[in-house]
Scaffold this active site. Structure first.
Site, short mmCIF file in Angstrom:
data_model
loop_
_atom_site.label_atom_id
_atom_site.label_comp_id
_atom_site.label_asym_id
_atom_site.label_seq_id
_atom_site.Cartn_x
_atom_site.Cartn_y
_atom_site.Cartn_z
N LYS A 9 0.83 -1.20 0.00
CA LYS A 9 0.00 0.00 0.00
C LYS A 9 0.87 1.26 0.00
O LYS A 9 2.09 1.18 0.22
CB LYS A 9 -0.94 -0.06 1.22
CG LYS A 9 -1.91 -1.26 1.16
CD LYS A 9 -2.79 -1.32 2.40
CE LYS A 9 -3.78 -2.48 2.31
NZ LYS A 9 -4.66 -2.55 3.52
N TYR A 49 -12.65 -3.10 -2.95
CA TYR A 49 -13.15 -3.11 -1.57
C TYR A 49 -14.68 -3.04 -1.52
O TYR A 49 -15.25 -2.50 -0.57
CB TYR A 49 -12.55 -1.93 -0.80
CG TYR A 49 -11.10 -2.13 -0.37
CD1 TYR A 49 -10.71 -3.24 0.39
CD2 TYR A 49 -10.11 -1.22 -0.71
CE1 TYR A 49 -9.39 -3.42 0.79
CE2 TYR A 49 -8.79 -1.40 -0.31
CZ TYR A 49 -8.44 -2.51 0.44
OH TYR A 49 -7.14 -2.68 0.85
N PHE A 57 -15.24 3.55 7.86
CA PHE A 57 -13.88 3.93 7.49
C PHE A 57 -13.64 3.88 5.98
O PHE A 57 -12.52 4.16 5.51
CB PHE A 57 -12.86 3.04 8.22
CG PHE A 57 -13.00 1.56 7.94
CD1 PHE A 57 -12.49 0.99 6.78
CD2 PHE A 57 -13.64 0.72 8.85
CE1 PHE A 57 -12.62 -0.36 6.52
CE2 PHE A 57 -13.78 -0.64 8.59
CZ PHE A 57 -13.27 -1.18 7.42
N ARG A 85 -1.44 -14.71 3.25
CA ARG A 85 -2.11 -14.05 4.37
C ARG A 85 -1.32 -14.22 5.66
O ARG A 85 -1.20 -13.28 6.46
CB ARG A 85 -3.52 -14.63 4.58
CG ARG A 85 -4.49 -14.36 3.45
CD ARG A 85 -5.08 -12.99 3.49
NE ARG A 85 -6.07 -12.81 4.53
CZ ARG A 85 -6.83 -11.74 4.65
NH1 ARG A 85 -6.70 -10.74 3.77
NH2 ARG A 85 -7.70 -11.63 5.61
N THR A 91 -4.95 -8.35 10.11
CA THR A 91 -5.29 -7.05 9.51
C THR A 91 -4.87 -5.88 10.40
O THR A 91 -4.32 -4.89 9.93
CB THR A 91 -6.82 -6.97 9.28
OG1 THR A 91 -7.20 -8.06 8.45
CG2 THR A 91 -7.21 -5.67 8.61
N ARG A 102 3.18 -7.17 8.79
CA ARG A 102 2.50 -6.07 9.50
C ARG A 102 3.06 -5.88 10.90
O ARG A 102 3.21 -4.74 11.37
CB ARG A 102 1.00 -6.31 9.54
CG ARG A 102 0.34 -6.02 8.18
CD ARG A 102 -1.07 -6.53 8.12
NE ARG A 102 -1.76 -6.16 6.89
CZ ARG A 102 -2.75 -6.87 6.37
NH1 ARG A 102 -3.18 -7.99 6.97
NH2 ARG A 102 -3.33 -6.49 5.25
N ASN A 112 -1.67 -0.23 7.32
CA ASN A 112 -1.14 -1.57 7.60
C ASN A 112 -0.29 -2.15 6.47
O ASN A 112 -0.14 -3.36 6.36
CB ASN A 112 -2.28 -2.51 8.03
CG ASN A 112 -3.32 -2.73 6.95
OD1 ASN A 112 -3.25 -2.13 5.88
ND2 ASN A 112 -4.28 -3.60 7.21
N HIS A 115 -1.60 -5.69 1.42
CA HIS A 115 -2.85 -6.42 1.19
C HIS A 115 -2.54 -7.79 0.61
O HIS A 115 -1.62 -7.93 -0.18
CB HIS A 115 -3.75 -5.66 0.19
CG HIS A 115 -4.81 -6.54 -0.42
ND1 HIS A 115 -5.98 -6.81 0.24
CD2 HIS A 115 -4.84 -7.25 -1.57
CE1 HIS A 115 -6.70 -7.66 -0.51
NE2 HIS A 115 -6.03 -7.92 -1.61
N GLU A 126 -9.24 -10.37 -8.02
CA GLU A 126 -8.35 -9.22 -7.83
C GLU A 126 -7.26 -9.17 -8.90
O GLU A 126 -6.89 -8.09 -9.37
CB GLU A 126 -7.75 -9.26 -6.42
CG GLU A 126 -8.81 -8.99 -5.35
CD GLU A 126 -8.35 -9.30 -3.92
OE1 GLU A 126 -7.17 -9.70 -3.73
OE2 GLU A 126 -9.17 -9.13 -3.00
P1 ATP Z 1 -6.65 -6.35 3.10
O1 ATP Z 1 -7.86 -6.55 2.23
O2 ATP Z 1 -6.05 -4.98 3.01
O3 ATP Z 1 -5.65 -7.45 2.99
P2 ATP Z 1 -8.01 -7.59 5.22
O4 ATP Z 1 -8.67 -8.45 4.22
O5 ATP Z 1 -7.09 -8.24 6.19
O6 ATP Z 1 -7.17 -6.44 4.58
P3 ATP Z 1 -10.48 -6.12 5.58
O7 ATP Z 1 -11.36 -6.27 6.73
O8 ATP Z 1 -10.89 -6.60 4.24
O9 ATP Z 1 -9.07 -6.74 6.01
O10 ATP Z 1 -10.09 -4.59 5.48
C1 ATP Z 1 -9.47 -4.06 4.35
C2 ATP Z 1 -8.59 -2.90 4.73
O11 ATP Z 1 -9.40 -1.86 5.26
C3 ATP Z 1 -7.59 -3.19 5.84
O12 ATP Z 1 -6.39 -3.77 5.36
C4 ATP Z 1 -7.34 -1.81 6.39
O13 ATP Z 1 -6.42 -1.09 5.56
C5 ATP Z 1 -8.70 -1.16 6.27
N1 ATP Z 1 -9.46 -1.27 7.52
C6 ATP Z 1 -10.12 -2.36 7.99
N2 ATP Z 1 -10.70 -2.11 9.15
C7 ATP Z 1 -10.41 -0.81 9.44
C8 ATP Z 1 -10.71 0.07 10.52
N3 ATP Z 1 -11.44 -0.33 11.55
N4 ATP Z 1 -10.21 1.33 10.46
C9 ATP Z 1 -9.47 1.76 9.42
N5 ATP Z 1 -9.14 0.98 8.38
C10 ATP Z 1 -9.61 -0.29 8.39
#
Ligand code: ATP
Length: 137
Positions: A9, A49, A57, A85, A91, A102, A112, A115, A126
């Site tokens: 990111k 997303y 958020f 993962r 996350t 992370r 974080n 992805h 994706e």
């Molecule tokens: P990613 O898709 O980035 O690998 P993930 O699948 O582990 O992450 P998701 O729940 O899909 O997690 O969230 C996608 C992204 O949205 C997270 O990686 C983070 O950048 C952001 N995110 C998730 N929860 C929050 C939150 N509570 N506050 C701010 N940003 C968040």
């Protein structure tokens, strides 16, 4: 063989972590099938997303993902999705196990660093979204 979509990111690119993150996947034994630095559009990110569009958020997430270039890549190898993962860690970096990307490079869920696809189906979706030009095997 199984493929996964991994992205560094904008915060990770800005901090110069692309090489380190790529190195970890290469060292683990994954093949890098595709690799580019890209500025994702709002449309691409809304699709990527899509399941999060109702989250509070979400606007901040899109702004974060557009705050600079993203290093997008495709890894291929046995267990690419699950191991990918695991290598990223939870996350929320506050919950990530030591030794994961992370945990080693982040503190804040809003920044974080990376992805990784969460299933084989989302990986293929994706990859098609981020690499519409196609990925050679
Ligand atoms: P990613 O898709 O980035 O690998 P993930 O699948 O582990 O992450 P998701 O729940 O899909 O997690 O969230 C996608 C992204 O949205 C997270 O990686 C983070 O950048 C952001 N995110 C998730 N929860 C929050 C939150 N509570 N506050 C701010 N940003 C968040």
């Amino acid at each position: 063989e199984e493929r996964s979509f991994i992205a560094v990111k904008p915060d990770g690119v800005e901090r110069g972590l692309v090489g380190e993150i790529l190195r970890r996947f290469e060292s683990r034994g994954f093949k890098i099938l595709a690799l580019k630095l890209t500025h994702p559009t709002k449309e691409l990110l809304s699709e990527h997303y899509g399941d999060l569009s109702s989250k509070p958020f979400f606007p901040k997430l899109l702004a974060y993902m557009q705050s600079g270039p993203v290093a997008a890549f495709v890894i291929q190898g046995k267990g690419a999705v699950k191991i990918g993962r695991a290598m990223l860690g939870a996350t929320n970096p506050q919950d990530s196990a030591p030794g994961t990307i992370r945990a080693d490079f982040a503190l804040d869920i809003g920044k974080n660093v990376c992805h990784g696809s969460d299933s084989v189906e989302s990986a293929e979706r994706e990859i098609a979204l981020w690499f519409p030009e196609g990925v050679k095997p």
